[in-house]
Design an enzyme around this catalytic site. Structure first.
Site, PDB file in Angstrom:
ATOM      1  N   ASP A 362       0.851  -1.202   0.000  1.00  0.00           N
ATOM      2  CA  ASP A 362       0.000   0.000   0.000  1.00  0.00           C
ATOM      3  C   ASP A 362       0.883   1.247   0.000  1.00  0.00           C
ATOM      4  O   ASP A 362       0.594   2.218   0.691  1.00  0.00           O
ATOM      5  CB  ASP A 362      -0.914  -0.023   1.225  1.00  0.00           C
ATOM      6  CG  ASP A 362      -1.952   1.087   1.213  1.00  0.00           C
ATOM      7  OD1 ASP A 362      -2.362   1.487   0.113  1.00  0.00           O
ATOM      8  OD2 ASP A 362      -2.327   1.559   2.306  1.00  0.00           O
ATOM      9  N   ALA A 363       1.946   1.184  -0.779  1.00  0.00           N
ATOM     10  CA  ALA A 363       2.894   2.300  -0.834  1.00  0.00           C
ATOM     11  C   ALA A 363       2.818   2.963  -2.191  1.00  0.00           C
ATOM     12  O   ALA A 363       3.034   2.312  -3.213  1.00  0.00           O
ATOM     13  CB  ALA A 363       4.326   1.795  -0.583  1.00  0.00           C
TER      14      ALA A 363
END
Length: 514
Positions: A362-363
């Site tokens: 989730d970067a």
């Protein structure tokens, strides 16, 4: 050092070097919220600064013999300060307006960079040839060498000082004030010890203009919500704002996380609820013991996972400013079940020996996953850290189909080269830019829609996932997109078709009782 080696003209050279390189680093922070920080953005910034300096050197060199004087140096520094005041006052407005121009995406940042930073850099370019002409050194070579040396020293100070000291500590307006104040003070110093009344008036007028630009309300910029906290971190501009009972984290102007202030366990953004999909791909919920989140943001997913499931959660977040904001404003509390590691996600995977049952990627910076977290080499590394039945979920921003889908389809194809089973789920209507969740497993057989529905109905997940299952992307065309590799990952060009399209984040959710 010889007394005649450093004089008024070389002081101007030193300051112009600091200011020009400092403004170049600052340009990246101002442009990124609207145009991103891709190779196209930085290439435009570097190219514009080099062009403006070269033109200034050339024009200044032709005029130096007849025009160069300490007075002309003061004038150049004052006009540079005026332009800095302009970019402080109207920079955001101009950047937003130029983003709407019908220009190919990769060239979009050229316009605001040229308009905002070209003129002051061009003027600063005059200073070196003027200073060489005014030098007290007898030899032309010695004069040139001194000017080059001091200009380069100033550039080094400007680059390191802006990068490591100013940007992590101050806002863009304050940094602009520092550079404007630097050129202004230098101009005033060159007028001593006996300034004329005209010179004093000019300095006072420019001083008033610079301070007015900083103190005036932002021109043409409307921020959503009430700002609770705002800062420049080492990586990005960070803002926390409250609106209608929801607290949102904005990074470089884009919302990354949101928390309902009355119900912190609620998934405000629909896509974060999809983080629970991997529990449908394991034999049971209890099989998931160790979870890794690469990317923290407001820590919505990690906090809920640590609270609702019997799991150990590790979170890797590269920006310590984001971690601190999450602690102060998003109720992040670390403990035995939730640990935070402040470092790059890929570096963490190389160094850790922990085996994970679930990895959530989730970067992303603004609207793209950093390219080194998109390649086959990266996904090979994730398989080494996943258990035999482990699941990877990658959250990316793209369109699932249509003109803006190239990045999603390339990422899907890349993951297929590493994982036997890959499935994608859209979070909004087809064809628009949105969060797309890609689930990959080591299992050779995929689950049918009926099997997913049965597991969603019977497992104690606590969040209804029927709508997510309904949004499974049935077929993904990958024949016309590349496999992303460390030595060939054209992420920027794959994202080009998304520029100008609206990014849709659905909100609201339906929950069930665990």
């Amino acid at each position: 050092m010889r007394a005649d080696w450093f004089d008024e003209p070389t002081l101007a050279v030193l300051v112009s070097g600091v200011a020009s390189m400092g403004l170049e680093i600052l340009a990246g922070r101002m442009i990124a919220p609207e145009f991103g920080s891709s190779i196209y953005t930085w290439g435009s910034i570097i190219g514009v600064f080099l062009t403006a300096l070269s033109l200034g050197y050339a024009r200044g060199g032709r005029r130096a013999q007849t025009v160069a004087s300490v007075t002309s140096l003061r004038t150049l520094l004052l006009w540079s300060t005026v332009y800095v005041a302009f970019l402080i006052f109207a920079g955001d407005f101009l950047i937003r307006q130029t983003a709407t121009l019908p220009i190919p995406a990769r060239f979009g940042s050229l316009v605001p960079v040229t308009l905002l930073f070209g003129p002051p850099t061009y003027l600063l370019g005059f200073i070196s040839p003027y200073a060489a002409e005014l030098s007290r050194t007898e030899s032309t070579g010695a004069a040139s060498g001194r000017v080059y040396a001091l200009g380069t020293i100033g550039s080094i100070v400007g680059a390191f000082g802006t990068t490591f000291l100013l940007i992590p500590a101050f806002s863009i307006e304050v940094i602009g004030l520092i550079f404007g104040g630097m050129t202004l003070v230098t101009a005033a110093a060159l007028a001593f010890p006996s300034p004329s009344n005209r010179e004093v008036i000019r300095v006072l007028l420019v001083t008033a203009l610079l301070l007015g630009a900083v103190l005036a309300p932002p021109f043409g910029v409307a921020m959503a919500g009430e700002t609770v906290y705002e800062t420049q971190t080492a990586h990005q501009q960070l803002r926390v704002a409250d609106q209608d009972g929801v607290r949102t984290l904005y990074l470089d102007g884009v919302s990354h996380s949101a928390m309902d202030l009355e119900d912190p366990d609620r998934h405000v953004f629909t896509y974060t609820r999809y983080f629970h999909l991997p529990f449908l791909y394991t034999d049971s919920v209890d099989d998931v013991e160790n979870v890794l989140f690469i990317g923290g943001g407001g820590f919505t997913g990690p906090k809920i996972f640590a609270q609702k499931y019997d799991v150990n959660v590790d979170v890797v977040e590269i920006d310590p400013g984001v971690v601190q904001a999450a602690r102060d404003y998003f109720d992040l509390e670390t403990g035995p079940d939730l640990s935070v590691h402040t470092m790059d996600g890929r570096q963490y995977l190389r160094e850790t020996d922990t085996e994970y049952d679930l990895i959530v990627l989730d970067a992303y910076k603004r609207d793209t996953v950093p390219f080194h977290l998109t390649t086959t080499e990266f996904f090979d590394l994730t398989t080494q850290r996943l258990s035999a039945d482990g699941v990877l979920l990658a959250n990316i921003i793209s369109a699932p189909s249509g003109s803006g889908s190239a990045f999603f389809r390339a990422e899907y194809r890349t993951m297929e080269t590493v994982f036997p089973t890959v499935t994608a789920f859209r979070t909004a209507q087809p064809g628009v830019v949105q969060n797309v969740e890609i689930v990959a497993t080591k299992q050779s057989s995929s689950l049918s829609t009926a099997e997913l529905r049965e597991r969603a109905a019977t497992r104690p997940i606590g969040y209804e996932l029927d709508d997510a299952i309904d949004r499974q992307v049935e077929s993904v065309r990958t024949t016309d997109v590349p496999v992303l590799r460390d030595d060939d990952a054209p992420v920027d060009s794959l994202l080009d078709p998304m520029v100008g399209q609206r990014y849709v984040i659905e909100t609201g959710e339906r929950t069930t009782t665990a």
